[in-house]
Design a protein around this motif. Structure first.
Motif, PDB file in Angstrom:
ATOM      1  N   GLU A   7       0.804  -1.296  -0.011  1.00  0.00           N
ATOM      2  CA  GLU A   7      -0.158  -0.017   0.097  1.00  0.00           C
ATOM      3  C   GLU A   7       0.923   1.378   0.034  1.00  0.00           C
ATOM      4  O   GLU A   7       1.750   1.153   0.503  1.00  0.00           O
ATOM      5  N   ARG A   8       0.362   2.309  -0.683  1.00  0.00           N
ATOM      6  CA  ARG A   8       1.046   3.477  -0.560  1.00  0.00           C
ATOM      7  C   ARG A   8       0.686   4.371   0.801  1.00  0.00           C
ATOM      8  O   ARG A   8      -0.422   4.358   1.322  1.00  0.00           O
ATOM      9  N   THR A   9       1.735   4.861   1.383  1.00  0.00           N
ATOM     10  CA  THR A   9       1.400   5.250   2.731  1.00  0.00           C
ATOM     11  C   THR A   9       2.198   6.723   2.623  1.00  0.00           C
ATOM     12  O   THR A   9       2.911   6.943   1.956  1.00  0.00           O
ATOM     13  N   ASP A  10       1.745   7.291   3.783  1.00  0.00           N
ATOM     14  CA  ASP A  10       2.439   8.753   3.903  1.00  0.00           C
ATOM     15  C   ASP A  10       2.830   9.011   5.232  1.00  0.00           C
ATOM     16  O   ASP A  10       2.462   8.369   6.176  1.00  0.00           O
TER      17      ASP A  10
END
Length: 196
Positions: free
Chosen positions: A110-113
């Motif tokens: 997943e793309r996370t920040d």
């Protein structure tokens, strides 16, 4: 006969202890994961009476040698979510971690920040208290506080001491084995702990 003393044991010079015992002990020592490097933090030593603000209570304890149990959570009325517990276990096994070292295992694929990671750490810190999950000065390194203990770390230390001591280390080995409550990380939901 009841007052007779037993004969002195005799040792047959043709029979010697199994030579593979030392080899097996050495192999067992080599199979243990390397102990964590010496901690060079300048944090104060944990107070044996418990975390600051909670006199008499022991520090947070993370147990993974069986079903995951996190003990001595301060009584705030809030409970740890599955993801918060997973964060604490990850840190107990890989402390310290950087942001990406936490994001990849906790949110695989997943793309996370930064906000997602900081939010998880912040919410977890509010439950377990600052001494268990202190805020890092550089805001990049995430680590557990010195009062946090983990049964796996204690198992490693006892096993290493016991195996190194040879026959004299049986007590340490028995103590290490008594800490095992089942298969490590037993009973976790199938969609959690993919990194483990």
């Amino acid at each position: 006969l009841s007052t007779a003393t037993p004969p002195e044991p005799t040792f047959d010079s043709a029979v010697s202890p199994r030579p593979s015992t030392d080899v097996e002990a050495r192999q067992a020592l080599e199979a243990l994961p390397a102990p964590r490097a010496a901690d060079t933090r300048t944090d104060p030593e944990p107070d044996p009476s418990g975390p600051p603000g909670l006199p008499g209570l022991p520090g947070l304890r993370i147990n993974i040698l069986g079903p995951v149990r996190i003990e001595n959570v301060p009584p705030s009325g809030r409970r740890l979510s599955l993801l918060q517990s997973e964060l604490l276990v990850l840190l107990a096994l890989h402390d310290p971690c950087t942001g990406p070292e936490i994001e990849d295992p906790l949110w695989p694929g997943e793309r996370t920040d930064d906000n997602r990671r900081h939010g998880l750490v912040y919410r977890t810190r509010r439950i377990v208290a600052d001494d268990a999950l202190p805020q890092a000065a550089d805001d990049r390194t995430i680590r557990l506080g010195p009062s946090v203990t983990c049964d796996w770390r204690e198992f490693q230390a006892l096993a290493t001491t016991g195996l190194t001591a040879g026959a004299g280390g049986i007590t340490d080995l028995q103590h290490a084995m008594s800490m095992v409550r089942g298969r490590p990380l037993q009973g976790i939901p199938p969609d959690t702990y993919p990194w483990a």
